[in-house]
Design a protein around this motif. Structure first.
Motif, PDB file in Angstrom:
ATOM      1  N   GLY A 214       0.771  -1.233   0.000  1.00 59.71           N
ATOM      2  CA  GLY A 214       0.000   0.000   0.000  1.00 59.71           C
ATOM      3  C   GLY A 214       0.803   1.283   0.000  1.00 59.71           C
ATOM      4  O   GLY A 214       0.245   2.360  -0.191  1.00 59.71           O
ATOM      5  N   ASP A 215       2.127   1.204   0.207  1.00 61.55           N
ATOM      6  CA  ASP A 215       2.967   2.409   0.240  1.00 61.55           C
ATOM      7  C   ASP A 215       3.757   2.555  -1.054  1.00 61.55           C
ATOM      8  O   ASP A 215       4.234   1.551  -1.608  1.00 61.55           O
ATOM      9  CB  ASP A 215       3.957   2.342   1.406  1.00 61.55           C
ATOM     10  N   PRO A 216       3.939   3.794  -1.556  1.00 62.07           N
ATOM     11  CA  PRO A 216       4.737   3.991  -2.776  1.00 62.07           C
ATOM     12  C   PRO A 216       6.179   3.517  -2.563  1.00 62.07           C
ATOM     13  O   PRO A 216       6.734   3.655  -1.478  1.00 62.07           O
ATOM     14  CB  PRO A 216       4.685   5.498  -3.018  1.00 62.07           C
ATOM     15  N   VAL A 217       6.750   2.951  -3.615  1.00 62.25           N
ATOM     16  CA  VAL A 217       8.122   2.447  -3.568  1.00 62.25           C
ATOM     17  C   VAL A 217       9.019   3.411  -4.339  1.00 62.25           C
ATOM     18  O   VAL A 217       8.830   3.621  -5.535  1.00 62.25           O
ATOM     19  CB  VAL A 217       8.225   1.033  -4.177  1.00 62.25           C
ATOM     20  N   GLU A 218       9.987   3.975  -3.645  1.00 58.41           N
ATOM     21  CA  GLU A 218      10.942   4.894  -4.278  1.00 58.41           C
ATOM     22  C   GLU A 218      12.197   4.122  -4.677  1.00 58.41           C
ATOM     23  O   GLU A 218      12.679   3.268  -3.941  1.00 58.41           O
ATOM     24  CB  GLU A 218      11.329   6.012  -3.312  1.00 58.41           C
ATOM     25  N   GLY A 219      12.721   4.432  -5.870  1.00 54.49           N
ATOM     26  CA  GLY A 219      13.982   3.849  -6.313  1.00 54.49           C
ATOM     27  C   GLY A 219      13.885   2.458  -6.906  1.00 54.49           C
ATOM     28  O   GLY A 219      14.900   1.802  -7.117  1.00 54.49           O
ATOM     29  N   ALA A 220      12.682   1.993  -7.202  1.00 52.39           N
ATOM     30  CA  ALA A 220      12.522   0.674  -7.823  1.00 52.39           C
ATOM     31  C   ALA A 220      12.846   0.759  -9.307  1.00 52.39           C
ATOM     32  O   ALA A 220      12.507   1.735  -9.979  1.00 52.39           O
ATOM     33  CB  ALA A 220      11.100   0.161  -7.635  1.00 52.39           C
ATOM     34  N   GLU A 221      13.504  -0.260  -9.808  1.00 57.65           N
ATOM     35  CA  GLU A 221      13.774  -0.383 -11.242  1.00 57.65           C
ATOM     36  C   GLU A 221      12.649  -1.197 -11.855  1.00 57.65           C
ATOM     37  O   GLU A 221      12.441  -2.345 -11.480  1.00 57.65           O
ATOM     38  CB  GLU A 221      15.115  -1.066 -11.463  1.00 57.65           C
ATOM     39  N   VAL A 222      11.916  -0.602 -12.790  1.00 59.29           N
ATOM     40  CA  VAL A 222      10.781  -1.249 -13.437  1.00 59.29           C
ATOM     41  C   VAL A 222      11.187  -1.579 -14.866  1.00 59.29           C
ATOM     42  O   VAL A 222      11.668  -0.710 -15.595  1.00 59.29           O
ATOM     43  CB  VAL A 222       9.542  -0.333 -13.441  1.00 59.29           C
ATOM     44  N   THR A 223      10.999  -2.846 -15.262  1.00 57.93           N
ATOM     45  CA  THR A 223      11.386  -3.281 -16.600  1.00 57.93           C
ATOM     46  C   THR A 223      10.210  -3.966 -17.277  1.00 57.93           C
ATOM     47  O   THR A 223       9.591  -4.856 -16.696  1.00 57.93           O
ATOM     48  CB  THR A 223      12.567  -4.273 -16.520  1.00 57.93           C
ATOM     49  N   PHE A 224       9.905  -3.528 -18.497  1.00 53.84           N
ATOM     50  CA  PHE A 224       8.899  -4.174 -19.339  1.00 53.84           C
ATOM     51  C   PHE A 224       9.660  -4.843 -20.482  1.00 53.84           C
ATOM     52  O   PHE A 224      10.439  -4.183 -21.176  1.00 53.84           O
ATOM     53  CB  PHE A 224       7.933  -3.143 -19.946  1.00 53.84           C
ATOM     54  N   THR A 225       9.416  -6.133 -20.701  1.00 54.20           N
ATOM     55  CA  THR A 225      10.074  -6.848 -21.788  1.00 54.20           C
ATOM     56  C   THR A 225       9.026  -7.430 -22.720  1.00 54.20           C
ATOM     57  O   THR A 225       8.178  -8.223 -22.300  1.00 54.20           O
ATOM     58  CB  THR A 225      10.964  -7.977 -21.234  1.00 54.20           C
ATOM     59  N   ASN A 226       9.101  -7.024 -23.978  1.00 58.91           N
ATOM     60  CA  ASN A 226       8.250  -7.569 -25.023  1.00 58.91           C
ATOM     61  C   ASN A 226       9.078  -8.657 -25.706  1.00 58.91           C
ATOM     62  O   ASN A 226       9.918  -8.356 -26.550  1.00 58.91           O
ATOM     63  CB  ASN A 226       7.850  -6.465 -25.997  1.00 58.91           C
ATOM     64  N   THR A 227       8.864  -9.905 -25.308  1.00 64.51           N
ATOM     65  CA  THR A 227       9.687 -11.000 -25.841  1.00 64.51           C
ATOM     66  C   THR A 227       9.441 -11.227 -27.329  1.00 64.51           C
ATOM     67  O   THR A 227      10.358 -11.581 -28.057  1.00 64.51           O
ATOM     68  CB  THR A 227       9.463 -12.303 -25.055  1.00 64.51           C
ATOM     69  N   ALA A 228       8.225 -10.996 -27.795  1.00 67.00           N
ATOM     70  CA  ALA A 228       7.915 -11.180 -29.214  1.00 67.00           C
ATOM     71  C   ALA A 228       8.718 -10.206 -30.078  1.00 67.00           C
ATOM     72  O   ALA A 228       9.124 -10.539 -31.188  1.00 67.00           O
ATOM     73  CB  ALA A 228       6.422 -11.011 -29.461  1.00 67.00           C
ATOM     74  N   ALA A 229       8.959  -9.005 -29.562  1.00 72.75           N
ATOM     75  CA  ALA A 229       9.703  -7.982 -30.313  1.00 72.75           C
ATOM     76  C   ALA A 229      11.163  -7.907 -29.892  1.00 72.75           C
ATOM     77  O   ALA A 229      11.907  -7.073 -30.411  1.00 72.75           O
ATOM     78  CB  ALA A 229       9.038  -6.625 -30.123  1.00 72.75           C
ATOM     79  N   SER A 230      11.564  -8.740 -28.935  1.00 81.34           N
ATOM     80  CA  SER A 230      12.936  -8.694 -28.391  1.00 81.34           C
ATOM     81  C   SER A 230      13.311  -7.267 -28.000  1.00 81.34           C
ATOM     82  O   SER A 230      14.352  -6.743 -28.407  1.00 81.34           O
ATOM     83  CB  SER A 230      13.939  -9.240 -29.400  1.00 81.34           C
ATOM     84  N   SER A 231      12.447  -6.643 -27.213  1.00 83.50           N
ATOM     85  CA  SER A 231      12.640  -5.240 -26.840  1.00 83.50           C
ATOM     86  C   SER A 231      12.323  -5.043 -25.357  1.00 83.50           C
ATOM     87  O   SER A 231      11.380  -5.632 -24.841  1.00 83.50           O
ATOM     88  CB  SER A 231      11.726  -4.360 -27.685  1.00 83.50           C
ATOM     89  N   THR A 232      13.131  -4.210 -24.708  1.00 72.92           N
ATOM     90  CA  THR A 232      12.952  -3.928 -23.283  1.00 72.92           C
ATOM     91  C   THR A 232      12.976  -2.428 -23.043  1.00 72.92           C
ATOM     92  O   THR A 232      13.791  -1.708 -23.619  1.00 72.92           O
ATOM     93  CB  THR A 232      14.072  -4.596 -22.460  1.00 72.92           C
TER      94      THR A 232
END
Length: 153
Positions: free
Chosen positions: A45-63
């Motif tokens: 429930g609390d905001p997280v500061e300093g987190a690394e967020v990564t989205f990976t589209n495996t079909a497009a081989s792109s992050t």
């Protein structure tokens, strides 16, 4: 005449500086289309500061990746700041750690002192750091807001 040429040369350098300092946002025609993505990460429930967020589209081989601010908000970047990610289904990873230096105070590393092994403290559960095990996903589409909230438990 010499002074006039000097002024012309100075003006050219100033103009080149403005063009060169455009933040490197020029597009490469070989880059795939990206969709702006943002969101918020909370833990219990609390905001997280300093987190690394990564989205990976495996079909497009792109992050694309971004880091959360003090309110837990992130914006994703693939090539240039906040350009987003390639649309499609995304595997999501969120990593937030604190690295604790355990080297005794006063140790002179430049004089042959040995650093102690640092301690890694996970601020959110480690499981979320691996996109294939996190259970987190997102569908980035050309239509829609592409604003995602991840409330980690």
């Amino acid at each position: 005449m010499l002074q006039q040429n000097w002024v012309t040369v100075c003006c050219l350098f100033v103009l080149m500086g403005f063009v060169g300092c455009s933040g490197g946002r020029s597009e490469n025609p070989d880059w795939p289309e990206r969709i702006p993505v943002s969101g918020v990460v909370t833990y219990q429930g609390d905001p997280v500061e300093g987190a690394e967020v990564t989205f990976t589209n495996t079909a497009a081989s792109s992050t694309g990746a971004g880091k959360t601010d003090s309110g837990g908000r992130f914006y994703l970047t693939t090539y240039v700041e906040r350009d987003g990610v390639v649309p499609g289904q995304q595997a999501v990873a969120i990593r937030c750690v604190e690295v604790i230096d355990n080297t005794p105070e006063g140790t002179d590393l430049s004089a042959g002192g040995v650093a102690a092994t640092p301690e890694v403290k996970w601020l959110v559960p480690k499981i979320y750091s691996n996109s294939s095990k996190s259970g987190l996903s997102a569908d980035v589409s050309e239509a829609g807001t592409n604003e995602f909230t991840f409330d980690l438990k």
